[in-house]
Motif scaffolding. Structure first.
Motif, PDB file in Angstrom:
ATOM      1  N   PRO A  76       0.838  -1.205   0.000  1.00 41.25           N
ATOM      2  CA  PRO A  76       0.000   0.000   0.000  1.00 41.25           C
ATOM      3  C   PRO A  76       0.871   1.251   0.000  1.00 41.25           C
ATOM      4  N   SER A  77       0.377   2.281  -0.652  1.00 36.04           N
ATOM      5  CA  SER A  77       1.108   3.539  -0.636  1.00 36.04           C
ATOM      6  C   SER A  77       0.657   4.336   0.590  1.00 36.04           C
ATOM      7  N   PHE A  78       1.610   4.959   1.250  1.00 33.73           N
ATOM      8  CA  PHE A  78       1.335   5.710   2.466  1.00 33.73           C
ATOM      9  C   PHE A  78       1.359   7.203   2.171  1.00 33.73           C
ATOM     10  N   GLN A  79       0.436   7.940   2.815  1.00 34.40           N
ATOM     11  CA  GLN A  79       0.374   9.384   2.702  1.00 34.40           C
ATOM     12  C   GLN A  79       0.360   9.979   4.099  1.00 34.40           C
ATOM     13  N   PRO A  80       0.785  11.231   4.226  1.00 37.75           N
ATOM     14  CA  PRO A  80       0.821  11.849   5.553  1.00 37.75           C
ATOM     15  C   PRO A  80      -0.585  12.047   6.129  1.00 37.75           C
ATOM     16  N   LEU A  81      -0.736  11.602   7.362  1.00 35.65           N
ATOM     17  CA  LEU A  81      -1.969  11.873   8.097  1.00 35.65           C
ATOM     18  C   LEU A  81      -1.879  13.269   8.676  1.00 35.65           C
ATOM     19  N   TYR A  82      -0.797  13.529   9.387  1.00 33.69           N
ATOM     20  CA  TYR A  82      -0.468  14.855   9.903  1.00 33.69           C
ATOM     21  C   TYR A  82       1.038  15.016   9.815  1.00 33.69           C
ATOM     22  N   ALA A  83       1.490  16.212   9.568  1.00 35.01           N
ATOM     23  CA  ALA A  83       2.924  16.472   9.475  1.00 35.01           C
ATOM     24  C   ALA A  83       3.286  17.620  10.405  1.00 35.01           C
ATOM     25  N   GLY A  84       4.518  17.612  10.899  1.00 34.57           N
ATOM     26  CA  GLY A  84       5.022  18.696  11.726  1.00 34.57           C
ATOM     27  C   GLY A  84       4.426  18.751  13.123  1.00 34.57           C
ATOM     28  N   MET A  85       4.045  17.605  13.674  1.00 36.07           N
ATOM     29  CA  MET A  85       3.467  17.579  15.020  1.00 36.07           C
ATOM     30  C   MET A  85       4.572  17.581  16.060  1.00 36.07           C
ATOM     31  N   ASP A  86       4.243  18.057  17.247  1.00 34.00           N
ATOM     32  CA  ASP A  86       5.202  17.920  18.342  1.00 34.00           C
ATOM     33  C   ASP A  86       5.087  16.500  18.889  1.00 34.00           C
ATOM     34  N   ALA A  87       5.991  16.120  19.774  1.00 35.08           N
ATOM     35  CA  ALA A  87       6.080  14.730  20.246  1.00 35.08           C
ATOM     36  C   ALA A  87       4.824  14.299  20.996  1.00 35.08           C
ATOM     37  N   LYS A  88       4.243  15.200  21.772  1.00 38.74           N
ATOM     38  CA  LYS A  88       3.050  14.852  22.548  1.00 38.74           C
ATOM     39  C   LYS A  88       1.866  14.537  21.633  1.00 38.74           C
ATOM     40  N   ASP A  89       1.651  15.346  20.607  1.00 35.23           N
ATOM     41  CA  ASP A  89       0.566  15.096  19.668  1.00 35.23           C
ATOM     42  C   ASP A  89       0.810  13.830  18.855  1.00 35.23           C
ATOM     43  N   ALA A  90       2.044  13.625  18.421  1.00 37.38           N
ATOM     44  CA  ALA A  90       2.374  12.429  17.650  1.00 37.38           C
ATOM     45  C   ALA A  90       2.157  11.175  18.479  1.00 37.38           C
ATOM     46  N   ALA A  91       2.481  11.229  19.763  1.00 36.02           N
ATOM     47  CA  ALA A  91       2.267  10.065  20.636  1.00 36.02           C
ATOM     48  C   ALA A  91       0.774   9.765  20.773  1.00 36.02           C
ATOM     49  N   ALA A  92      -0.052  10.785  20.890  1.00 37.51           N
ATOM     50  CA  ALA A  92      -1.495  10.574  21.006  1.00 37.51           C
ATOM     51  C   ALA A  92      -2.062   9.976  19.721  1.00 37.51           C
ATOM     52  N   VAL A  93      -1.595  10.450  18.572  1.00 38.29           N
ATOM     53  CA  VAL A  93      -2.075   9.935  17.291  1.00 38.29           C
ATOM     54  C   VAL A  93      -1.640   8.482  17.109  1.00 38.29           C
ATOM     55  N   VAL A  94      -0.381   8.178  17.414  1.00 42.22           N
ATOM     56  CA  VAL A  94       0.123   6.810  17.266  1.00 42.22           C
ATOM     57  C   VAL A  94      -0.609   5.869  18.218  1.00 42.22           C
ATOM     58  N   GLY A 110       7.921  14.707  13.160  1.00 40.74           N
ATOM     59  CA  GLY A 110       6.530  14.567  13.582  1.00 40.74           C
ATOM     60  C   GLY A 110       5.554  14.254  12.472  1.00 40.74           C
ATOM     61  N   THR A 111       5.929  13.465  11.504  1.00 36.76           N
ATOM     62  CA  THR A 111       5.044  13.091  10.411  1.00 36.76           C
ATOM     63  C   THR A 111       4.591  11.652  10.600  1.00 36.76           C
ATOM     64  N   VAL A 112       3.274  11.445  10.548  1.00 36.98           N
ATOM     65  CA  VAL A 112       2.691  10.111  10.648  1.00 36.98           C
ATOM     66  C   VAL A 112       2.056   9.788   9.311  1.00 36.98           C
ATOM     67  N   LEU A 113       2.435   8.636   8.733  1.00 42.06           N
ATOM     68  CA  LEU A 113       1.914   8.198   7.442  1.00 42.06           C
ATOM     69  C   LEU A 113       0.959   7.030   7.647  1.00 42.06           C
ATOM     70  N   VAL A 114      -0.155   7.024   6.924  1.00 46.31           N
ATOM     71  CA  VAL A 114      -1.115   5.920   6.931  1.00 46.31           C
ATOM     72  C   VAL A 114      -1.404   5.540   5.479  1.00 46.31           C
ATOM     73  N   PRO A 115      -2.019   4.363   5.244  1.00 48.97           N
ATOM     74  CA  PRO A 115      -2.352   4.004   3.859  1.00 48.97           C
ATOM     75  C   PRO A 115      -3.220   5.077   3.205  1.00 48.97           C
ATOM     76  N   ALA A 116      -2.979   5.303   1.931  1.00 45.97           N
ATOM     77  CA  ALA A 116      -3.619   6.408   1.203  1.00 45.97           C
ATOM     78  C   ALA A 116      -5.141   6.318   1.216  1.00 45.97           C
ATOM     79  N   ASP A 117      -5.671   5.108   1.196  1.00 47.60           N
ATOM     80  CA  ASP A 117      -7.122   4.985   1.153  1.00 47.60           C
ATOM     81  C   ASP A 117      -7.785   5.180   2.517  1.00 47.60           C
ATOM     82  N   ARG A 118      -6.998   5.343   3.577  1.00 51.12           N
ATOM     83  CA  ARG A 118      -7.570   5.500   4.924  1.00 51.12           C
ATOM     84  C   ARG A 118      -7.266   6.852   5.557  1.00 51.12           C
ATOM     85  N   VAL A 119      -6.681   7.785   4.810  1.00 53.67           N
ATOM     86  CA  VAL A 119      -6.262   9.065   5.385  1.00 53.67           C
ATOM     87  C   VAL A 119      -7.460   9.848   5.917  1.00 53.67           C
TER      88      VAL A 119
END
Length: 170
Positions: A76-94, A110-119
């Motif tokens: 699957p191809s991955f696309q950014p869910l959110y980019a440029g997050m601080d560590a606290k926000d990235a931990a909550a998203v993960v 601070g970039t989290v990637l998820v499959p393109a069809d689920r962004v």
């Protein structure tokens, strides 16, 4: 007189078997005739040993290239869910992604990637859980207190900050 002519006197090239000792004993067959006893095995027997291994190696490489192409295209191809997050926000998203069993990848800054069809579905789920990275205030900046007597300049600055906060969320 034709019986006394040699190939050199006829002006023709000598027979191929006379030039190449590996072709001696090989018979030339006419068109449309079968390759002889064994068919494919007869042809394979005529091919030299090193050429046969070269043929098998080429076939193996082509098969390996085909298999690797199929496995690469099935990922699957991955696309950014959110980019440029601080560590606290990235931990909550993960943490949310792990609970929902959504595959993800982390990249630097601070970039989290998820499959393109689920962004977009994942963003909606995160917003439903009040997990919005950026934490900046939007138009709720005006709701925090009733500021009577605020200047027009301060009101414009707050409006710009509110717009920036709303844009950062999207």
């Amino acid at each position: 007189m034709a019986a006394n002519l040699t190939p050199a006197s006829q002006g023709a090239n000598p027979a191929p078997a006379a030039l190449d000792p590996s072709l001696q004993g090989a018979s030339l067959q006419g068109e449309g005739q079968p390759a002889g006893p064994g068919g494919v095995q007869g042809i394979a027997a005529k091919i030299a040993g090193h050429r046969r291994w070269l043929l098998f190696a080429a076939a193996g490489l082509m098969l390996a290239a085909f298999v690797s192409l199929v496995t690469w295209s099935a990922r699957p191809s991955f696309q950014p869910l959110y980019a440029g997050m601080d560590a606290k926000d990235a931990a909550a998203v993960v943490d949310f992604l792990q609970k929902e069993h959504i595959p993800y990848k982390l990249e630097g800054s601070g970039t989290v990637l998820v499959p393109a069809d689920r962004v977009y579905a994942t963003r909606l789920k995160l917003a439903g859980q009040d997990i919005t990275p950026g934490g900046g205030m939007g138009f709720e900046l005006f709701d925090r207190q009733n500021e009577f007597g605020i200047s027009d300049f301060t009101q414009q600055v707050n409006y710009q900050r509110a717009l920036q906060g709303e844009l950062a969320r999207t």
